[in-house]
Design a protein around this motif. Sequence first.
Motif, PDB file in Angstrom:
ATOM      1  N   MET A  59       0.825  -1.190   0.000  1.00  0.00           N
ATOM      2  CA  MET A  59       0.000   0.000   0.000  1.00  0.00           C
ATOM      3  C   MET A  59       0.870   1.255   0.000  1.00  0.00           C
ATOM      4  SD  MET A  59      -3.105   0.853  -0.048  1.00  0.00           S
ATOM      5  CE  MET A  59      -4.330   1.967   0.467  1.00  0.00           C
ATOM      6  N   LYS A  60       1.937   1.219   0.783  1.00  0.00           N
ATOM      7  CA  LYS A  60       2.833   2.379   0.857  1.00  0.00           C
ATOM      8  C   LYS A  60       3.494   2.642  -0.493  1.00  0.00           C
ATOM      9  CE  LYS A  60       2.424   3.440   5.192  1.00  0.00           C
ATOM     10  NZ  LYS A  60       1.872   4.681   5.645  1.00  0.00           N
ATOM     11  N   GLN A  61       3.824   1.565  -1.234  1.00  0.00           N
ATOM     12  CA  GLN A  61       4.454   1.745  -2.536  1.00  0.00           C
ATOM     13  C   GLN A  61       3.486   2.376  -3.526  1.00  0.00           C
ATOM     14  OE1 GLN A  61       5.697  -2.192  -3.450  1.00  0.00           O
ATOM     15  NE2 GLN A  61       7.608  -2.031  -2.291  1.00  0.00           N
ATOM     16  N   ILE A  62       2.225   1.997  -3.454  1.00  0.00           N
ATOM     17  CA  ILE A  62       1.214   2.577  -4.336  1.00  0.00           C
ATOM     18  C   ILE A  62       1.045   4.060  -4.014  1.00  0.00           C
ATOM     19  CG2 ILE A  62      -1.238   2.559  -4.943  1.00  0.00           C
ATOM     20  CD1 ILE A  62      -1.162  -0.487  -4.463  1.00  0.00           C
ATOM     21  N   GLU A  63       1.015   4.408  -2.717  1.00  0.00           N
ATOM     22  CA  GLU A  63       0.893   5.802  -2.321  1.00  0.00           C
ATOM     23  C   GLU A  63       2.086   6.621  -2.792  1.00  0.00           C
ATOM     24  OE1 GLU A  63      -0.006   6.431   1.793  1.00  0.00           O
ATOM     25  OE2 GLU A  63      -1.600   4.944   1.768  1.00  0.00           O
ATOM     26  N   LYS A  64       3.264   6.013  -2.803  1.00  0.00           N
ATOM     27  CA  LYS A  64       4.442   6.723  -3.298  1.00  0.00           C
ATOM     28  C   LYS A  64       4.323   7.006  -4.794  1.00  0.00           C
ATOM     29  CE  LYS A  64       7.809   5.027   0.060  1.00  0.00           C
ATOM     30  NZ  LYS A  64       9.009   4.186   0.238  1.00  0.00           N
ATOM     31  N   LEU A  65       3.763   6.050  -5.531  1.00  0.00           N
ATOM     32  CA  LEU A  65       3.626   6.228  -6.972  1.00  0.00           C
ATOM     33  C   LEU A  65       2.543   7.236  -7.338  1.00  0.00           C
ATOM     34  CD1 LEU A  65       3.870   2.537  -8.236  1.00  0.00           C
ATOM     35  CD2 LEU A  65       5.555   4.344  -8.535  1.00  0.00           C
ATOM     36  N   TYR A  66       1.425   7.192  -6.632  1.00  0.00           N
ATOM     37  CA  TYR A  66       0.277   7.998  -7.017  1.00  0.00           C
ATOM     38  C   TYR A  66      -0.021   9.147  -6.059  1.00  0.00           C
ATOM     39  CZ  TYR A  66      -0.587   4.209 -10.239  1.00  0.00           C
ATOM     40  OH  TYR A  66      -0.463   3.283 -11.229  1.00  0.00           O
ATOM     41  N   GLY A  67       0.784   9.364  -5.066  1.00  0.00           N
ATOM     42  CA  GLY A  67       0.512  10.423  -4.097  1.00  0.00           C
ATOM     43  C   GLY A  67      -0.313   9.880  -2.951  1.00  0.00           C
ATOM     44  N   GLN A  68      -1.279  10.679  -2.484  1.00  0.00           N
ATOM     45  CA  GLN A  68      -2.115  10.279  -1.358  1.00  0.00           C
ATOM     46  C   GLN A  68      -3.052   9.143  -1.750  1.00  0.00           C
ATOM     47  OE1 GLN A  68      -4.114  13.944  -0.560  1.00  0.00           O
ATOM     48  NE2 GLN A  68      -2.715  14.463   1.089  1.00  0.00           N
ATOM     49  N   SER A  69      -3.468   8.374  -0.756  1.00  0.00           N
ATOM     50  CA  SER A  69      -4.457   7.333  -1.024  1.00  0.00           C
ATOM     51  C   SER A  69      -5.803   7.985  -1.318  1.00  0.00           C
ATOM     52  CB  SER A  69      -4.574   6.378   0.157  1.00  0.00           C
ATOM     53  OG  SER A  69      -5.175   7.032   1.254  1.00  0.00           O
ATOM     54  N   SER A  70      -6.688   7.263  -1.954  1.00  0.00           N
ATOM     55  CA  SER A  70      -7.990   7.808  -2.337  1.00  0.00           C
ATOM     56  C   SER A  70      -8.787   8.285  -1.139  1.00  0.00           C
ATOM     57  CB  SER A  70      -8.803   6.756  -3.091  1.00  0.00           C
ATOM     58  OG  SER A  70      -8.190   6.446  -4.295  1.00  0.00           O
ATOM     59  N   LEU A  71      -8.782   7.516  -0.078  1.00  0.00           N
ATOM     60  CA  LEU A  71      -9.552   7.884   1.105  1.00  0.00           C
ATOM     61  C   LEU A  71      -9.010   9.145   1.751  1.00  0.00           C
ATOM     62  CD1 LEU A  71     -11.899   7.129   2.901  1.00  0.00           C
ATOM     63  CD2 LEU A  71     -10.339   5.757   4.256  1.00  0.00           C
ATOM     64  N   SER A  72      -7.712   9.275   1.833  1.00  0.00           N
ATOM     65  CA  SER A  72      -7.149  10.468   2.471  1.00  0.00           C
ATOM     66  C   SER A  72      -7.370  11.711   1.625  1.00  0.00           C
ATOM     67  CB  SER A  72      -5.667  10.270   2.787  1.00  0.00           C
ATOM     68  OG  SER A  72      -4.912  10.154   1.612  1.00  0.00           O
ATOM     69  N   LYS A  73      -7.454  11.570   0.295  1.00  0.00           N
ATOM     70  CA  LYS A  73      -7.741  12.724  -0.554  1.00  0.00           C
ATOM     71  C   LYS A  73      -9.151  13.238  -0.330  1.00  0.00           C
ATOM     72  CE  LYS A  73      -6.868  11.330  -4.734  1.00  0.00           C
ATOM     73  NZ  LYS A  73      -6.605  11.242  -6.170  1.00  0.00           N
ATOM     74  N   TYR A  74     -10.079  12.342  -0.100  1.00  0.00           N
ATOM     75  CA  TYR A  74     -11.490  12.703  -0.016  1.00  0.00           C
ATOM     76  C   TYR A  74     -12.015  12.819   1.408  1.00  0.00           C
ATOM     77  CZ  TYR A  74     -11.524  11.720  -4.995  1.00  0.00           C
ATOM     78  OH  TYR A  74     -11.269  11.737  -6.323  1.00  0.00           O
ATOM     79  N   LYS A  75     -11.153  12.753   2.419  1.00  0.00           N
ATOM     80  CA  LYS A  75     -11.654  12.767   3.791  1.00  0.00           C
ATOM     81  C   LYS A  75     -12.320  14.092   4.153  1.00  0.00           C
ATOM     82  CE  LYS A  75      -7.164  13.738   5.802  1.00  0.00           C
ATOM     83  NZ  LYS A  75      -6.093  13.213   6.628  1.00  0.00           N
ATOM     84  N   THR A  76     -11.860  15.215   3.623  1.00  0.00           N
ATOM     85  CA  THR A  76     -12.506  16.501   3.883  1.00  0.00           C
ATOM     86  C   THR A  76     -13.886  16.540   3.244  1.00  0.00           C
ATOM     87  OG1 THR A  76     -10.351  17.584   3.917  1.00  0.00           O
ATOM     88  CG2 THR A  76     -12.278  19.000   3.645  1.00  0.00           C
ATOM     89  N   VAL A  77     -13.993  16.044   2.025  1.00  0.00           N
ATOM     90  CA  VAL A  77     -15.281  16.012   1.322  1.00  0.00           C
ATOM     91  C   VAL A  77     -16.267  15.120   2.067  1.00  0.00           C
ATOM     92  CG1 VAL A  77     -16.423  15.361  -0.832  1.00  0.00           C
ATOM     93  CG2 VAL A  77     -14.197  16.480  -0.907  1.00  0.00           C
ATOM     94  N   ILE A  78     -15.802  13.965   2.507  1.00  0.00           N
ATOM     95  CA  ILE A  78     -16.664  13.036   3.241  1.00  0.00           C
ATOM     96  C   ILE A  78     -17.115  13.664   4.558  1.00  0.00           C
ATOM     97  CG2 ILE A  78     -16.704  10.814   4.439  1.00  0.00           C
ATOM     98  CD1 ILE A  78     -14.716   9.822   2.241  1.00  0.00           C
TER      99      ILE A  78
END
Length: 72
Positions: free
Chosen positions: A1-20
């Motif tokens: 999971m950490k490697q994916i976050e490094k490649l694409y930036g923030q995880s999907s959930l953390s990007k949308y936590k303010t919106v949620i």
Amino acid sequence: MKQIEKLYGQSSLSKYKTVIALTILPVVLALYANGVDIMGISPTLTSGIFPIAFTLLSWGIAVQQLVHIRRK
């Protein structure tokens, strides 16, 4: 999971936590005001100018943040 976050930036959930959070906030406050009565959410959110304005403001900011996130 950490490697994916490094490649694409923030995880999907953390990007949308303010919106949620902004989307859920008026509903949670309406539940709290009614003593966790699910049937009272709609009347509470539409019972006066302050709840209506707060709900629209919160959801409007959530939409604005969502548009901003999607443009990146």
